[in-house]
Design a protein around this motif. Structure first.
Motif, PDB file in Angstrom:
ATOM      1  N   LEU A   1       4.517   5.527  -5.398  1.00 38.04           N
ATOM      2  CA  LEU A   1       4.446   5.420  -7.015  1.00 38.04           C
ATOM      3  C   LEU A   1       3.571   6.717  -7.418  1.00 38.04           C
ATOM      4  O   LEU A   1       3.661   7.242  -8.418  1.00 38.04           O
ATOM      5  N   ALA A   2       2.377   6.565  -6.844  1.00 40.85           N
ATOM      6  CA  ALA A   2       1.352   7.505  -7.353  1.00 40.85           C
ATOM      7  C   ALA A   2       1.900   9.155  -6.936  1.00 40.85           C
ATOM      8  O   ALA A   2       1.457   9.937  -7.764  1.00 40.85           O
TER       9      ALA A   2
ATOM     10  N   LYS B   1       4.301  14.169  -9.086  1.00 42.74           N
ATOM     11  CA  LYS B   1       5.659  14.965  -9.284  1.00 42.74           C
ATOM     12  C   LYS B   1       6.133  15.232 -10.560  1.00 42.74           C
ATOM     13  O   LYS B   1       6.568  15.981 -11.366  1.00 42.74           O
ATOM     14  N   PHE B   2       6.323  13.908 -11.284  1.00 41.55           N
ATOM     15  CA  PHE B   2       6.769  13.947 -12.597  1.00 41.55           C
ATOM     16  C   PHE B   2       5.897  14.692 -13.513  1.00 41.55           C
ATOM     17  O   PHE B   2       6.391  15.375 -14.441  1.00 41.55           O
TER      18      PHE B   2
ATOM     19  N   ARG C   1       0.823  -1.134  -0.114  1.00 38.00           N
ATOM     20  CA  ARG C   1       0.116  -0.111  -0.116  1.00 38.00           C
ATOM     21  C   ARG C   1       0.899   1.282  -0.049  1.00 38.00           C
ATOM     22  O   ARG C   1       0.521   2.154  -0.658  1.00 38.00           O
ATOM     23  N   ILE C   2       1.938   1.290   0.905  1.00 36.46           N
ATOM     24  CA  ILE C   2       2.770   2.274   0.957  1.00 36.46           C
ATOM     25  C   ILE C   2       3.698   2.521  -0.173  1.00 36.46           C
ATOM     26  O   ILE C   2       3.622   3.727  -0.885  1.00 36.46           O
ATOM     27  N   GLN C   3       4.120   1.500  -0.914  1.00 35.55           N
ATOM     28  CA  GLN C   3       4.735   1.613  -2.223  1.00 35.55           C
ATOM     29  C   GLN C   3       4.000   2.188  -3.241  1.00 35.55           C
ATOM     30  O   GLN C   3       4.458   2.895  -4.068  1.00 35.55           O
ATOM     31  N   ASN C   4       2.516   1.864  -3.294  1.00 37.94           N
ATOM     32  CA  ASN C   4       1.850   2.287  -4.318  1.00 37.94           C
ATOM     33  C   ASN C   4       1.324   3.911  -4.073  1.00 37.94           C
ATOM     34  O   ASN C   4       1.274   4.617  -5.108  1.00 37.94           O
TER      35      ASN C   4
ATOM     36  N   ALA D   1       9.864  -0.760  -7.232  1.00 33.21           N
ATOM     37  CA  ALA D   1       9.664  -0.877  -5.667  1.00 33.21           C
ATOM     38  C   ALA D   1       8.428  -1.600  -5.455  1.00 33.21           C
ATOM     39  O   ALA D   1       8.029  -2.352  -4.701  1.00 33.21           O
ATOM     40  N   ALA D   2       7.353  -0.974  -6.161  1.00 38.42           N
ATOM     41  CA  ALA D   2       5.986  -1.250  -6.209  1.00 38.42           C
ATOM     42  C   ALA D   2       5.490  -2.831  -6.596  1.00 38.42           C
ATOM     43  O   ALA D   2       4.987  -3.479  -6.095  1.00 38.42           O
ATOM     44  N   GLN D   3       6.367  -3.012  -7.686  1.00 43.86           N
ATOM     45  CA  GLN D   3       6.424  -4.497  -8.295  1.00 43.86           C
ATOM     46  C   GLN D   3       7.138  -5.534  -7.357  1.00 43.86           C
ATOM     47  O   GLN D   3       6.717  -6.383  -6.947  1.00 43.86           O
TER      48      GLN D   3
END
Length: 416
Positions: A192-193, A198-199, A186-189, A215-217
């Protein structure tokens, strides 16, 4: 009549011999259908869910199932051996009484008579079985076997309790590991979001997005591994509890650190030296060797027979002495292990709490542009690992307490 019966049976046999060929395909189909009904085709647990506390699991394992049945059979086997020794002792005693009665009858006959002399010559050749080494060994073995039947049964139950406690807590740990892995995902997602936003705003490079995706994968892989670990733990638990392998079981206890026991080290060592079954067995060997060397009183002390018996006695006494030292070492080591684990858990709890707070602060700093994505990921990884380490240490601590309690009792030295 016999010939007619033989012909009838032969005719029936010829007729029936064709039946397997006729119904073989159907029988095979039925057997395969039954196998398919029993074997769960996937990794989903099935059946009406069974809710079990640790107390329920221990009650089940110590009152039914193969392990309990084996414990009962082993106890009955030792009881039967003890009964055999009792019957042998009764035979010795009966023969001794008959010999005493014969001697009393001989003494009632006037001295010098041919009858007395003949009977006296016969009884002189008869050894009273109660005065033999065999009788003394039987007298020693009977109470020992009776005691071993009771102690061996308790040891077998202790093993069942320990193993069941271990698999129960292993499932709890695996459940906790899955929860931790899912929280990490959950935190990695979230990271990522946030990184993608930011990108899109031009605040971070494409490399950060790629790193967040990796990292999410990886977090997904960790969840899958934790899920597989939980399924394996559940299957091991079902085997231990003599349940169908894929039975759906819900454990109602939580993984938490057991209350710290108040241990008096000196009293614990004394209890172990009094209770441990290894010492009882070795003491029996020493007493047996003492009886055997006493029986050699008329044998030369320099002969091989006596020297061999003396060496066996010394060896048994040394084993008893050494085992006492090793048991004391064991108790002291287990005691130190419990203390060390308690300190480790306190340290890991602090580290896990700090890591969670560290992640929160790192995320805030990242959003404010004061640190990098790598900093956030490293702090989250530390938090994830600390939580897993804490769950593992709690399991280790709880088992260490159980192990210590067993070690101060009969231990796990078999009675067979």
């Amino acid at each position: 009549m016999k010939k007619k019966l033989f012909v009838a049976v032969s005719v029936c046999a010829i007729f029936l011999s064709g039946i397997p060929a006729i119904f073989a395909a159907d029988a095979e189909t039925d057997a395969n259908a039954g196998a398919e009904d029993v074997i769960v085709p996937d990794m989903n647990f099935t059946g009406e869910p069974i809710a079990l506390s640790l107390k329920d699991a221990l009650k089940r394992i110590t009152t039914a199932g193969p392990g309990y049945e084996n414990a009962v059979l082993a106890k009955e086997s030792l009881e039967a051996q003890a009964k055999g020794q009792e019957e042998l002792w009764s035979q010795f005693r009966r023969a001794s009484n008959e010999l005493s009665a014969a001697n009393a009858y001989i003494n009632s006959i006037p001295i010098g008579t041919p009858e007395r002399d003949a009977l006296a010559a016969q009884t002189a050749m008869t050894i009273n079985p109660m005065h033999t080494l065999n009788a003394r060994l039987v007298k020693l073995a009977r109470p020992h076997l009776e005691g071993q039947a009771v102690i061996g049964y308790e040891i077998d139950l202790n093993k069942l309790v320990y193993d069941t406690t271990k698999v129960y807590h292993s499932v709890l740990q695996a459940q906790e590991a899955l929860v931790i892995a899912e929280e990490n995902l959950r935190i990695q997602n979230e990271i990522l979001a946030n990184t993608r936003k930011k990108f899109d705003l031009g605040m971070v490079a494409k490399m950060d997005v790629l790193s967040s995706e990796s990292a999410a994968q990886d977090a997904v892989v960790k969840v899958n591994a934790a899920s597989s670990g939980l399924k394996s733990a559940k299957m091991s638990f079902n085997i231990q509890l003599d349940l169908p392998l894929m039975q759906d079981v819900s454990l109602t206890d939580a993984l938490q650190m057991a209350d710290a026991p108040e241990i008096d080290l000196k009293a614990s060592i004394a209890a172990a030296l009094t209770n441990r079954n290894e010492l009882r067995q070795l003491q029996f060997v020493v007493e047996k060797e003492q009886l055997e060397i006493t029986d050699l009183a008329t044998v030369s002390r320099y002969g091989s027979e006596y020297l061999t018996a003396a060496l066996e006695l010394k060896t048994a006494e040394k084993s008893l002495k050494d085992t006492k030292a090793y048991i004391e070492l064991e108790i002291r080591t287990k005691y130190e292990n419990i203390q060390n684990l308690a300190e480790e858990i306190a340290s890991i709890e602090k580290a896990a709490a700090n890591a969670k707070e560290g992640y929160r602060l790192a995320d805030l700093s990242y959003n404010a542009g004061m640190n990098t994505l790598v900093d956030v990921q490293n702090v989250q990884l530390a938090s994830y690992q600390a939580q897993l380490g804490l769950a593992a240490k709690i399991l280790e601590y709880n088992l260490a307490i159980s192990d210590f309690e067993i070690a101060t009792g009969y231990g796990v030295g078999g009675a067979r």
